[in-house]
Design a protein around this motif. Sequence first.
Motif, short mmCIF file in Angstrom:
data_model
loop_
_atom_site.label_atom_id
_atom_site.label_comp_id
_atom_site.label_asym_id
_atom_site.label_seq_id
_atom_site.Cartn_x
_atom_site.Cartn_y
_atom_site.Cartn_z
N GLU A 13 55.18 55.49 30.77
CA GLU A 13 55.82 55.37 32.08
C GLU A 13 57.26 54.86 31.92
OE1 GLU A 13 55.67 55.91 36.21
OE2 GLU A 13 54.16 56.38 34.69
N ILE A 14 58.18 55.46 32.66
CA ILE A 14 59.58 55.03 32.62
C ILE A 14 59.75 53.92 33.65
CG2 ILE A 14 61.99 55.78 32.76
CD1 ILE A 14 61.02 58.64 32.24
N ARG A 71 61.50 61.79 26.73
CA ARG A 71 61.00 60.74 27.63
C ARG A 71 61.28 59.35 27.04
NH1 ARG A 71 57.67 61.30 31.94
NH2 ARG A 71 56.69 59.41 32.72
N ASN A 72 61.08 59.21 25.73
CA ASN A 72 61.38 57.93 25.10
C ASN A 72 62.88 57.63 25.12
OD1 ASN A 72 58.78 57.02 24.47
ND2 ASN A 72 58.70 58.28 22.63
N ARG A 73 63.72 58.69 25.02
CA ARG A 73 65.16 58.46 25.13
C ARG A 73 65.51 57.96 26.54
NH1 ARG A 73 65.40 62.69 21.40
NH2 ARG A 73 65.37 64.33 22.98
N ALA A 74 64.83 58.51 27.53
CA ALA A 74 65.05 58.04 28.90
C ALA A 74 64.68 56.57 29.03
CB ALA A 74 64.25 58.89 29.88
N ILE A 75 63.54 56.20 28.40
CA ILE A 75 63.11 54.80 28.43
C ILE A 75 64.14 53.92 27.73
CG2 ILE A 75 61.38 53.17 27.56
CD1 ILE A 75 59.28 55.39 28.00
N GLY A 76 64.63 54.38 26.57
CA GLY A 76 65.61 53.60 25.82
C GLY A 76 66.88 53.33 26.61
N VAL A 130 67.69 52.51 17.78
CA VAL A 130 66.41 51.83 17.96
C VAL A 130 65.27 52.85 18.01
CG1 VAL A 130 65.03 50.40 19.52
CG2 VAL A 130 67.43 49.85 19.12
N LEU A 131 65.49 53.94 18.74
CA LEU A 131 64.46 54.97 18.87
C LEU A 131 64.17 55.64 17.53
CD1 LEU A 131 65.57 56.48 22.26
CD2 LEU A 131 63.32 55.48 21.79
#
Length: 431
Positions: free
Chosen positions: A98-99, A164-169, A185-186
Amino acid sequence: MAQLVQQYLDRICAEHKGVTDGALADYIPELASVDPDGFALSLSSADGFIYESGHSAREFTIQSISKPFTYALALDQIGAAAVDAKIGVEPSGEAFNEISVDSTTKIPKNPMINAGAITAVSLIPAAGPDERFAMIQDFYSAFVGRRLEVDDEVYASEKATGSRNRAIGYMLQSFGVLDDDPDEVLDVYYRQCSLRVTTTDLAKMGATLARGGVNPQTGRRVTDAAVVKRTLSVMVTCGMYDAAGDWVSAVGMPAKSGVGGGIVAVLPGQLGIGVYSPLLDPKGNSVRGVRVCRSLSEQLGLHFLTVARDSRATLRAIYEPSDGIRVYETHGDLLFSGAEQVVRIADRERNSFDVAILDVSRVDDIDSAARALLSGMSAALRADGKAGYLVDPDGMVIRSEPELEAIRYMTVDDAVAAAQAWQARGGVSPR
């Protein structure tokens, strides 16, 4: 006699071998190509003895099982106060990817969802991403006792599809949670998730947590007990994502799953479990892995609330009242892990005696798994040309098994006398 425990594990695996529910994690292309029939179970006792069943040598990527270990490394390196300032410890009730952040604190709700795990990576103190990953890799490897390596294909696949993980980052950076470049970090996060493990590796990692941070096989202290306590606490409440409540009530062990199909579970002070089956439920947990862990908990009495007293269940004494006769004296609450220890020690020492006498007269309570293991000792000893007797005045082990009454005695002296008579007959039991 260790095969008695092995038979338990093999039977539990056989019960679930035909389960084909679930789907592969196809949002990571490399994971969509794995063998869906892969299935393994490993268990490590707190003293480092390993049991394995199924494809236990098969490697798969650790994925989100990495999260509690990076969180532990952050706690180990910068302390709980600094970590708490960036990551909460509350269950999110949301999907793992989830973002989102906590609406009040603007930090990730816990370290077991992607937002919290990415933040944990950023907290590892290092001069750059390569040094940061090296610290993570070394830390995990110390838990296992061998060097873990990256699956380059999975790493590339995750990095290429990680929008999606880039969006979270970048969301985390916007809230001031990440101090470093989100892409760097990602990259470390993708590499950490792509480390290859087996179920036996996971069982060893679990056993190291069970031992308060000491690897039971190498004897090395990997982290301290305070870090382990915090890590296991978060695993209890958040380790199985938004299925954590069902898991705790049904299985009752701190645990963490990964979309690679693995699960690590920990029974503090006693054992670590690793399971692998890559077909996942909608919440991202291994369907067959969850069912196996539930069966283990139910059949072996491993729910952590059930076994809270089991730390008192130990071998009280081992002694030889007569040449070739060895007495194993137990006390306290004797559950699976205590019974496993008894049968394994007797198995290891079987070349040093003719007769083993198990004294359970001081046992307060015993569960069905322990009862079955101890009842099987006599047959295992007979198959090896030896004899086994039981001092069980209250019928703790033998209840309604008439075929076992012949080996049951009221006192140790009575059992020793019977053992001496067996020796005098040349190891022949009376008919």
